[in-house]
Design a protein around this motif. Structure first.
Motif, PDB file in Angstrom:
ATOM      1  N   MET A   1      47.753  51.685  50.597  1.00 12.23           N
ATOM      2  CA  MET A   1      47.540  51.819  49.163  1.00 12.23           C
ATOM      3  C   MET A   1      48.501  52.864  48.598  1.00 12.23           C
ATOM      4  O   MET A   1      48.647  53.945  49.123  1.00 12.23           O
ATOM      5  N   SER A   2      49.148  52.498  47.498  1.00 19.47           N
ATOM      6  CA  SER A   2      50.110  53.392  46.856  1.00 19.47           C
ATOM      7  C   SER A   2      49.385  54.406  45.981  1.00 19.47           C
ATOM      8  O   SER A   2      48.339  54.118  45.414  1.00 19.47           O
ATOM      9  N   LYS A   3      49.967  55.566  45.865  1.00 20.60           N
ATOM     10  CA  LYS A   3      49.380  56.583  44.993  1.00 20.60           C
ATOM     11  C   LYS A   3      49.875  56.451  43.559  1.00 20.60           C
ATOM     12  O   LYS A   3      49.519  57.231  42.696  1.00 20.60           O
ATOM     13  N   TYR A   4      50.693  55.430  43.284  1.00 17.35           N
ATOM     14  CA  TYR A   4      51.283  55.271  41.961  1.00 17.35           C
ATOM     15  C   TYR A   4      50.548  54.211  41.154  1.00 17.35           C
ATOM     16  O   TYR A   4      50.215  53.152  41.664  1.00 17.35           O
ATOM     17  N   SER A   5      50.354  54.509  39.889  1.00 15.86           N
ATOM     18  CA  SER A   5      49.671  53.588  38.986  1.00 15.86           C
ATOM     19  C   SER A   5      50.673  53.010  37.986  1.00 15.86           C
ATOM     20  O   SER A   5      51.782  53.517  37.839  1.00 15.86           O
ATOM     21  N   TYR A   8      51.571  55.716  35.511  1.00 20.27           N
ATOM     22  CA  TYR A   8      52.512  56.689  36.053  1.00 20.27           C
ATOM     23  C   TYR A   8      53.944  56.151  35.977  1.00 20.27           C
ATOM     24  O   TYR A   8      54.855  56.837  35.514  1.00 20.27           O
ATOM     25  N   ASP A  26      50.466  45.877  37.323  1.00 22.81           N
ATOM     26  CA  ASP A  26      50.095  46.010  38.728  1.00 22.81           C
ATOM     27  C   ASP A  26      49.593  44.644  39.181  1.00 22.81           C
ATOM     28  O   ASP A  26      48.531  44.192  38.769  1.00 22.81           O
ATOM     29  N   CYS A  31      45.777  47.972  44.228  1.00 20.44           N
ATOM     30  CA  CYS A  31      46.154  48.824  45.361  1.00 20.44           C
ATOM     31  C   CYS A  31      47.486  49.535  45.131  1.00 20.44           C
ATOM     32  O   CYS A  31      47.856  50.427  45.869  1.00 20.44           O
ATOM     33  N   GLY A  32      48.224  49.129  44.083  1.00 19.82           N
ATOM     34  CA  GLY A  32      49.465  49.815  43.744  1.00 19.82           C
ATOM     35  C   GLY A  32      50.640  49.459  44.618  1.00 19.82           C
ATOM     36  O   GLY A  32      51.611  50.199  44.678  1.00 19.82           O
ATOM     37  N   GLU A  63      59.179  56.683  44.555  1.00 17.12           N
ATOM     38  CA  GLU A  63      58.045  55.776  44.382  1.00 17.12           C
ATOM     39  C   GLU A  63      58.250  54.462  45.139  1.00 17.12           C
ATOM     40  O   GLU A  63      57.313  53.922  45.730  1.00 17.12           O
ATOM     41  N   GLU A  66      57.035  53.731  48.730  1.00 15.44           N
ATOM     42  CA  GLU A  66      55.642  53.371  48.984  1.00 15.44           C
ATOM     43  C   GLU A  66      55.221  52.058  48.348  1.00 15.44           C
ATOM     44  O   GLU A  66      54.180  51.515  48.691  1.00 15.44           O
TER      45      GLU A  66
END
Length: 89
Positions: A1-5, A8, A26, A31-32, A63, A66
């Motif tokens: 899972m990515s930490k980016y939305s 963002y 998305d 899950c990004g 980014e 990931e």
């Protein structure tokens, strides 16, 4: 899972590329890991499609390490206006 939305990525592209319009979707069910992006910026003027994509990829270099899938459509404001007109026909 990515930490980016989506938010963002949208904010970063607007700030870094001084984009007039950014739409980030998305497509990974939250899950990004997969994003589709439309970017409209003066920074793309005079650049080839490859140069535009490289500019975006450089902007999101950290980014993209990931994010598993990233598609982009990059337009100058003039190109975007033409796309909008074609879609209305």
């Amino acid at each position: 899972m990515s930490k980016y939305s989506s938010k963002y990525l949208e904010d970063k592209l607007k700030q870094e590329l001084e984009a007039k319009y950014v739409n980030v979707v998305d497509e990974s069910d939250g899950c990004g890991g997969k994003f589709s992006v439309i970017i409209v910026s003066e920074a793309f003027k005079g650049k080839t499609l490859l140069q535009k994509h490289r500019l975006v990829n450089t902007t999101l270099a950290e980014e993209l390490k990931e994010i598993h899938a990233f598609s982009q459509k990059s337009y100058t404001p003039e190109e975007w206006e033409k796309v909008q007109q074609q879609q209305q026909q």
